[in-house]
Design an enzyme around this catalytic site. Structure first.
Site, PDB file in Angstrom:
ATOM      1  N   ASP A   1      38.298  13.087   7.951  1.00  0.00           N
ATOM      2  CA  ASP A   1      38.912  14.347   7.527  1.00  0.00           C
ATOM      3  C   ASP A   1      40.377  14.390   7.950  1.00  0.00           C
ATOM      4  O   ASP A   1      40.736  13.815   8.970  1.00  0.00           O
ATOM      5  CB  ASP A   1      38.218  15.518   8.242  1.00  0.00           C
ATOM      6  CG  ASP A   1      37.269  16.268   7.336  1.00  0.00           C
ATOM      7  OD1 ASP A   1      36.984  15.774   6.242  1.00  0.00           O
ATOM      8  OD2 ASP A   1      36.818  17.349   7.742  1.00  0.00           O
TER       9      ASP A   1
ATOM     10  N   TYR B   1      43.461  16.237   9.820  1.00  0.00           N
ATOM     11  CA  TYR B   1      43.525  17.170  10.945  1.00  0.00           C
ATOM     12  C   TYR B   1      43.596  18.596  10.390  1.00  0.00           C
ATOM     13  O   TYR B   1      44.228  18.847   9.372  1.00  0.00           O
ATOM     14  CB  TYR B   1      44.753  16.899  11.806  1.00  0.00           C
ATOM     15  CG  TYR B   1      44.763  15.528  12.464  1.00  0.00           C
ATOM     16  CD1 TYR B   1      43.750  15.139  13.331  1.00  0.00           C
ATOM     17  CD2 TYR B   1      45.802  14.633  12.223  1.00  0.00           C
ATOM     18  CE1 TYR B   1      43.767  13.884  13.942  1.00  0.00           C
ATOM     19  CE2 TYR B   1      45.831  13.384  12.834  1.00  0.00           C
ATOM     20  CZ  TYR B   1      44.811  13.020  13.694  1.00  0.00           C
ATOM     21  OH  TYR B   1      44.834  11.781  14.290  1.00  0.00           O
TER      22      TYR B   1
ATOM     23  N   PHE C   1      44.756   9.587  10.665  1.00  0.00           N
ATOM     24  CA  PHE C   1      45.101   9.438  12.089  1.00  0.00           C
ATOM     25  C   PHE C   1      46.546   9.816  12.408  1.00  0.00           C
ATOM     26  O   PHE C   1      46.886  10.042  13.558  1.00  0.00           O
ATOM     27  CB  PHE C   1      44.822   8.011  12.597  1.00  0.00           C
ATOM     28  CG  PHE C   1      43.367   7.654  12.620  1.00  0.00           C
ATOM     29  CD1 PHE C   1      42.501   8.216  13.543  1.00  0.00           C
ATOM     30  CD2 PHE C   1      42.857   6.742  11.706  1.00  0.00           C
ATOM     31  CE1 PHE C   1      41.153   7.884  13.559  1.00  0.00           C
ATOM     32  CE2 PHE C   1      41.508   6.403  11.713  1.00  0.00           C
ATOM     33  CZ  PHE C   1      40.651   6.979  12.638  1.00  0.00           C
TER      34      PHE C   1
ATOM     35  N   HIS D   1      34.677   4.030  16.980  1.00  0.00           N
ATOM     36  CA  HIS D   1      35.737   4.968  16.606  1.00  0.00           C
ATOM     37  C   HIS D   1      36.639   5.213  17.818  1.00  0.00           C
ATOM     38  O   HIS D   1      36.177   5.212  18.961  1.00  0.00           O
ATOM     39  CB  HIS D   1      35.119   6.292  16.147  1.00  0.00           C
ATOM     40  CG  HIS D   1      36.078   7.203  15.452  1.00  0.00           C
ATOM     41  ND1 HIS D   1      36.939   8.041  16.140  1.00  0.00           N
ATOM     42  CD2 HIS D   1      36.325   7.400  14.130  1.00  0.00           C
ATOM     43  CE1 HIS D   1      37.667   8.711  15.277  1.00  0.00           C
ATOM     44  NE2 HIS D   1      37.325   8.353  14.047  1.00  0.00           N
TER      45      HIS D   1
END
Length: 261
Positions: free
Chosen positions: A106, A108, A119, A228
């Protein structure tokens, strides 16, 4: 629909007038009911090359429904990233320049954070925890100092395709735009890259990104998998994975310019 009416205007003036009025209403309502809005979100910017390559997706009913959902959503909520930045990953990294693909989930959902690259955050924005851990691994792997900015635009411009699974999100509501059509679209993008490119390094961090492995032709691409970078999982295999040095080694072996992370 055709309506044939034979009236004597002289003897039926009132009837004719009323019927004409009803026909006008009938025509107006049918025009309204038959109207189908053009794809909206008019400020969305996707470069012509990607538009051509993805035309089969853009012209599908699910994508029209997705844009309608976004139009409805923005009437009552803030959506991130901004409309002009939704396709930032595509506009900064043309297909022919793609060397590396990183798959996020997703955008932010905080104000000023997301700008269309997974990211990555805008300049002067505090590093989110996962990005902080990415920079820690980069420092340990390639001895690169942790940067001042979390903006990864310079990665994208060198051929790192920073793709989120869903390209929009409602403010302060993670996963709010899942299952609205973005997944189908971004899956098609991954398949397209797999089909039309060769030797791409796919960095699949976490189980979600790794679930996309079935979309990639592993006979002609390189897949690197790790946990992750989230604080909840980074110590279970992300730290120490050395994906950045390994990626550059693979690129150099193919005669490609390594990424200046």
């Amino acid at each position: 629909m055709r309506v044939f009416l034979i009236l004597s205007y002289k003897h039926n003036k009132n009837i004719f007038t009323k019927f004409s009025f009803l026909l006008t209403i009938f025509h107006f309502e049918n025009v309204q009911n038959s109207y189908k809005p053009e794809k909206s979100m008019t400020n969305i910017k996707l470069n012509h090359m990607w538009k051509r390559l993805l035309s089969n997706e853009i012209n599908t009913p699910y994508f029209t429904d997705l844009l309608q959902f976004l139009d409805d959503e923005k009437k009552n909520h803030k959506i991130f990233p901004s409309e002009k930045e939704i396709f930032n990953a595509f506009n900064l990294t043309p297909l022919e320049k793609i060397k590396v693909v990183i798959i996020g989930q997703d955008p932010y959902h905080g104000i000023g954070q997301a700008h269309g690259l997974c990211f990555s955050v805008n300049d002067s924005v505090k590093f989110p925890p996962s990005l902080k851990n990415i920079f820690k691994e980069l420092q340990n792997d390639l001895n690169i100092p942790i940067p001042i900015s979390g903006n990864l635009t310079h990665w994208a411009e060198q051929g790192v395709f920073l793709l989120n699974n869903t390209l929009t999100v409602r403010e302060k509501t993670p996963t709010s735009h899942q299952k609205k059509g973005w997944e189908e679209f971004t899956d098609a993008v991954i398949k397209l890259i797999s089909e039309q490119k060769s030797g791409v390094v796919f960095l699949l961090w976490g189980s979600f990104a790794q679930s996309k492995e079935n979309l990639i032709d592993t006979t002609k691409h390189h897949i690197l998998k790790a946990a992750h970078p989230s604080p909840f999982s980074a110590h279970r295999g992300f730290f120490g994975c050395k994906h950045f040095s390994t990626t550059n080694k693979i690129l150099i072996e193919q005669g490609k310019t390594p990424i200046n992370f």
